[in-house]
Design an enzyme around this catalytic site. Structure first.
Site, PDB file in Angstrom:
ATOM      1  N   PHE A 112      38.906  22.450  40.682  1.00  0.00           N
ATOM      2  CA  PHE A 112      40.399  21.680  40.733  1.00  0.00           C
ATOM      3  C   PHE A 112      41.246  21.673  39.446  1.00  0.00           C
ATOM      4  O   PHE A 112      42.509  21.645  39.586  1.00  0.00           O
ATOM      5  CB  PHE A 112      40.299  20.235  41.197  1.00  0.00           C
ATOM      6  CG  PHE A 112      39.733  19.082  40.329  1.00  0.00           C
ATOM      7  CD1 PHE A 112      40.937  18.546  39.492  1.00  0.00           C
ATOM      8  CD2 PHE A 112      38.532  18.809  40.103  1.00  0.00           C
ATOM      9  CE1 PHE A 112      40.547  17.731  38.424  1.00  0.00           C
ATOM     10  CE2 PHE A 112      38.238  17.928  38.825  1.00  0.00           C
ATOM     11  CZ  PHE A 112      39.397  17.294  38.389  1.00  0.00           C
ATOM     12  N   GLU A 129      39.972  22.691  47.269  1.00  0.00           N
ATOM     13  CA  GLU A 129      40.695  22.088  48.363  1.00  0.00           C
ATOM     14  C   GLU A 129      41.478  21.068  48.011  1.00  0.00           C
ATOM     15  O   GLU A 129      42.375  20.610  48.712  1.00  0.00           O
ATOM     16  CB  GLU A 129      39.496  21.430  49.335  1.00  0.00           C
ATOM     17  CG  GLU A 129      38.570  20.472  49.007  1.00  0.00           C
ATOM     18  CD  GLU A 129      37.531  20.648  47.983  1.00  0.00           C
ATOM     19  OE1 GLU A 129      37.416  22.005  47.381  1.00  0.00           O
ATOM     20  OE2 GLU A 129      36.522  20.054  47.714  1.00  0.00           O
ATOM     21  N   SER A 151      31.411  22.517  38.628  1.00  0.00           N
ATOM     22  CA  SER A 151      30.385  21.750  37.913  1.00  0.00           C
ATOM     23  C   SER A 151      28.976  22.450  37.820  1.00  0.00           C
ATOM     24  O   SER A 151      28.554  23.319  38.610  1.00  0.00           O
ATOM     25  CB  SER A 151      30.550  20.476  38.856  1.00  0.00           C
ATOM     26  OG  SER A 151      30.034  20.757  39.928  1.00  0.00           O
ATOM     27  N   CYS A 173      37.269  21.659  31.051  1.00  0.00           N
ATOM     28  CA  CYS A 173      36.002  22.173  30.599  1.00  0.00           C
ATOM     29  C   CYS A 173      35.789  22.285  29.127  1.00  0.00           C
ATOM     30  O   CYS A 173      34.654  22.672  28.672  1.00  0.00           O
ATOM     31  CB  CYS A 173      35.465  23.216  31.314  1.00  0.00           C
ATOM     32  SG  CYS A 173      36.383  24.734  30.830  1.00  0.00           S
ATOM     33  N   GLU A 226      28.615  14.194  32.092  1.00  0.00           N
ATOM     34  CA  GLU A 226      30.080  14.959  31.889  1.00  0.00           C
ATOM     35  C   GLU A 226      30.866  13.975  32.587  1.00  0.00           C
ATOM     36  O   GLU A 226      30.963  13.900  33.845  1.00  0.00           O
ATOM     37  CB  GLU A 226      30.096  16.311  32.465  1.00  0.00           C
ATOM     38  CG  GLU A 226      31.607  16.898  32.390  1.00  0.00           C
ATOM     39  CD  GLU A 226      31.778  18.213  33.065  1.00  0.00           C
ATOM     40  OE1 GLU A 226      31.308  18.399  34.175  1.00  0.00           O
ATOM     41  OE2 GLU A 226      32.447  18.879  32.506  1.00  0.00           O
TER      42      GLU A 226
HETATM   43  P1  NAD Z   1      33.426  21.317  41.890  1.00  0.00           P
HETATM   44  O1  NAD Z   1      31.914  21.948  41.533  1.00  0.00           O
HETATM   45  O2  NAD Z   1      33.286  20.027  42.642  1.00  0.00           O
HETATM   46  O3  NAD Z   1      34.119  22.361  42.832  1.00  0.00           O
HETATM   47  C1  NAD Z   1      34.169  23.796  42.452  1.00  0.00           C
HETATM   48  C2  NAD Z   1      34.225  24.608  43.797  1.00  0.00           C
HETATM   49  O4  NAD Z   1      32.990  24.493  44.340  1.00  0.00           O
HETATM   50  C3  NAD Z   1      35.271  23.862  44.587  1.00  0.00           C
HETATM   51  O5  NAD Z   1      36.090  25.170  45.260  1.00  0.00           O
HETATM   52  C4  NAD Z   1      34.454  23.244  45.627  1.00  0.00           C
HETATM   53  O6  NAD Z   1      35.059  23.455  46.976  1.00  0.00           O
HETATM   54  C5  NAD Z   1      33.395  23.855  45.649  1.00  0.00           C
HETATM   55  N1  NAD Z   1      32.162  23.009  46.056  1.00  0.00           N
HETATM   56  C6  NAD Z   1      32.238  21.856  45.848  1.00  0.00           C
HETATM   57  N2  NAD Z   1      30.912  21.166  46.147  1.00  0.00           N
HETATM   58  C7  NAD Z   1      30.447  21.994  46.837  1.00  0.00           C
HETATM   59  C8  NAD Z   1      29.015  22.074  47.689  1.00  0.00           C
HETATM   60  N3  NAD Z   1      28.251  21.046  47.915  1.00  0.00           N
HETATM   61  N4  NAD Z   1      28.727  23.375  48.007  1.00  0.00           N
HETATM   62  C9  NAD Z   1      29.392  24.533  47.933  1.00  0.00           C
HETATM   63  N5  NAD Z   1      30.531  24.405  47.187  1.00  0.00           N
HETATM   64  C10 NAD Z   1      31.098  23.166  46.795  1.00  0.00           C
HETATM   65  O7  NAD Z   1      34.033  21.212  40.460  1.00  0.00           O
HETATM   66  P2  NAD Z   1      35.452  20.660  40.414  1.00  0.00           P
HETATM   67  O8  NAD Z   1      35.268  19.130  40.314  1.00  0.00           O
HETATM   68  O9  NAD Z   1      36.470  21.055  41.388  1.00  0.00           O
HETATM   69  O10 NAD Z   1      35.805  20.956  39.013  1.00  0.00           O
HETATM   70  C11 NAD Z   1      35.477  20.170  37.753  1.00  0.00           C
HETATM   71  C12 NAD Z   1      34.090  20.809  36.941  1.00  0.00           C
HETATM   72  O11 NAD Z   1      34.335  22.077  36.735  1.00  0.00           O
HETATM   73  C13 NAD Z   1      33.824  20.125  35.793  1.00  0.00           C
HETATM   74  O12 NAD Z   1      32.282  20.012  35.848  1.00  0.00           O
HETATM   75  C14 NAD Z   1      34.262  21.129  34.757  1.00  0.00           C
HETATM   76  O13 NAD Z   1      33.463  21.311  33.535  1.00  0.00           O
HETATM   77  C15 NAD Z   1      33.996  22.501  35.451  1.00  0.00           C
HETATM   78  N6  NAD Z   1      34.709  23.604  34.952  1.00  0.00           N
HETATM   79  C16 NAD Z   1      34.139  24.504  34.258  1.00  0.00           C
HETATM   80  C17 NAD Z   1      34.703  25.391  33.623  1.00  0.00           C
HETATM   81  C18 NAD Z   1      34.299  26.334  32.759  1.00  0.00           C
HETATM   82  O14 NAD Z   1      34.892  27.351  32.447  1.00  0.00           O
HETATM   83  N7  NAD Z   1      33.106  26.454  32.433  1.00  0.00           N
HETATM   84  C19 NAD Z   1      36.328  25.671  33.967  1.00  0.00           C
HETATM   85  C20 NAD Z   1      36.993  24.651  34.625  1.00  0.00           C
HETATM   86  C21 NAD Z   1      35.986  23.538  35.153  1.00  0.00           C
END
Ligand code: NAD
Length: 497
Positions: free
Chosen positions: A149, A176, A226, A281, A382
């Site tokens: 997101f 989403e 994440s 991140c 985090e």
């Molecule tokens: P998230 O892991 O909750 O979601 C990421 C994606 O995975 C979304 O499209 C979501 O719909 C999907 N998802 C969520 N739960 C799922 C599940 N149980 N099964 C399958 N798919 C699932 O992450 P977020 O809250 O959207 O974003 C924040 C996180 O992303 C933080 O941890 C941040 O550090 C990380 N991030 C990392 C980088 C990087 O380059 N390393 C960059 C941006 C964000």
């Protein structure tokens, strides 16, 4: 309330699953839109569309592909303001920050415009008598991206421009919570002349993600999100025979040595910890203060924090916006209260903050925690909010041991005037991206982005040369144009002569 769509085959497609997710305006707390969650059948339709499009796009000329990308670069550039407004409306980050995200995404489109240089093969002539060998890289087919997101435009642009420039077709599953910016990017791609079906978007939740991970026609998956989900995506995707790069979460440390410019270090700590409300991140969430730097640095951070303006992202006066959801706001606040209970000193407490007239927004002020130790939850997890922890240590060696003990290794930074110490740090620190007097060392497009340890699962960083390698596979061709003397029976293993 507005109902959003998928984007399949070059046009908007209404959701048919009957499942929807809410899309909020974080500054008001109001649900303004709903986004359809794709069923397995809807994902299958998108993949089939991408597979069909690959038949022509995969063999299209480099000239044709780059012509589309150059046009696309111009269109995204011309629509920066509109894309940034869409980001602010759903994510909450301030407009200038959203514009910065679009600019960094555009860098990757620019890299993709020069893809012909990256896809140039290698040729060795006369490796054996009348035998030449060439190495080429070819596209994979249908590839998918699953994005978080916090960068609704930039992270998708880390992926699809390079993937499609390399000749693949793409299925994107954006977050989403913030779907509209990616949708706009797809509309602009169609306007740029990208053939229908080359770039598709399915909105959705775990159902859509799991279908992507299992679909036999998807060759590779790029994920950013994440750490627990990144690990799941990598394990499941690779078990299903896919190439996977899965970038995870972070806990980025900023090391401040006693000889550092403390004014610069304080500015940098504020910008990197509280920019985008800490939802980056590459945010700095821990300052490791060596020797006697902690007291003066904390004073300087407090002075600057007091002057910050927090408010709606579309107000030009705002420097920091709200958090993504109310649930997340409460979770972030719980780390601040929990830290106090575990013995940290709360030097700044942002948990009671609200914005007059927008009381239902997902607001939190900035928090600064001092005397934090590695056992505390605020250090171990985090938080992904505007909470900065300060850990006090006596020496550089103690600092590097602490940092290298962290399970994450995304970005890190050192603040010092000592070149030797900076050089030592670059070599010794276990992280994928290192800043020297630079707090958020996000690499430019032509270098790759990626962390170490629990911040990345897979062998490839994202974009740059790694991105090109991820979205292509190598082929080596050995050619002989025979002379009559080359024939004859020889069952031995071919050797070069
Ligand atoms: P998230 O892991 O909750 O979601 C990421 C994606 O995975 C979304 O499209 C979501 O719909 C999907 N998802 C969520 N739960 C799922 C599940 N149980 N099964 C399958 N798919 C699932 O992450 P977020 O809250 O959207 O974003 C924040 C996180 O992303 C933080 O941890 C941040 O550090 C990380 N991030 C990392 C980088 C990087 O380059 N390393 C960059 C941006 C964000």
């Amino acid at each position: 309330m507005k109902t959003l769509s998928h984007w399949i085959g070059g046009k908007p497609v209404e959701g048919t699953s009957g499942n929807f997710g809410p899309v909020y305006n974080p500054a008001t707390g109001a649900q303004e839109k709903q986004v359809p969650f794709a069923s397995v059948d809807e994902v299958d339709t998108a993949v089939a569309t991408a597979k069909e499009a690959f038949r022509t796009w995969g063999t299209s000329s480099l000239a044709k592909r780059t012509a589309v990308l150059f046009k696309y670069r111009e269109l995204v550039d011309a629509h920066r303001e509109e894309i940034a407004r869409l980001i602010t409306a759903e994510h909450g980050k301030v407009h200038s920050d959203a514009l910065g995200e679009v600019a960094r995404g555009l860098e990757i489109v620019e890299l993709a415009c020069g893809i012909s240089e990256k896809l140039k093969g290698e040729l060795s002539t006369q490796v054996s008598t009348r035998v030449d060998v060439s190495s080429i890289r070819q596209s994979l087919g249908v590839v998918a991206g699953i994005t978080p997101f916090n960068f609704p435009a930039m992270v998708p642009m880390w992926m699809f421009p390079i993937a499609i420039a390399c000749g693949n077709t793409f299925v994107l599953k954006p977050s989403e919570k913030v779907p509209s910016a990616a949708f706009k990017l797809a509309e602009l791609a169609a306007e740029a002349g990208l053939p229908d079906g080359v770039l598709n978007i399915v909105n959705g939740d775990k159902t859509a993600v799991d279908r992507i991970l299992a679909h036999p026609d998807i060759a590779a998956v790029s994920f950013v999100g994440s750490t627990p989900i990144a690990k799941y995506i990598h394990t499941t995707g690779t078990a299903n025979g896919k190439r996977v790069q899965a970038l995870g979460g972070a806990k980025n440390h900023m090391l401040v040595l006693p000889d550092a410019d403390l004014e610069l270090a304080a500015d940098s700590a504020i910008n990197a910890a509280y920019g985008s409300a800490g939802e980056r991140c590459m945010a700095i969430s821990v300052v490791v203060a060596v020797g006697d730097t902690a007291d003066p640095l904390i004073e300087k951070i407090k002075e600057r924090a007091a002057a910050l303006t927090i408010g709606p992202g579309d107000d030009p006066a705002s420097e920091m916006g709200p958090l993504i959801t109310k649930v997340h706001r409460d979770k972030v606040a719980s780390y601040v209260t929990g830290a106090a209970a575990q013995g940290a000193t709360v030097a700044l407490d942002g948990t009671g903050f609200t914005v007059e007239g927008h009381e239902d927004g997902h607001w939190i002020g900035v928090s600064l925690l001092d005397n934090v130790t590695p056992e505390m939850d605020c250090y171990r997890d985090e938080i992904f909010g505007p909470v900065l922890s300060v850990v006090r240590v006596e020496t550089y060696d103690e600092a590097i041991a602490l940092m290298n003990n962290s399970p994450w290794g995304n970005g890190t930074a050192i603040f010092t005037r000592d070149g030797g110490a900076a050089r030592r740090f670059q070599l010794e620190v276990e992280a994928g991206m290192v800043g020297v007097n630079v707090p958020i060392p996000v690499p430019v497009g032509y270098h790759s982005f990626g962390g170490w340890k629990d911040s990345l699962f897979g062998d490839h960083h994202i974009y740059g040369n790694d991105g090109v390698h991820f979205y292509t596979r190598g082929k080596v061709v050995t050619t002989r144009w025979p002379d009559p003397s080359d024939g004859g029976i020889n069952l031995g293993f071919p050797s070069n002569s």
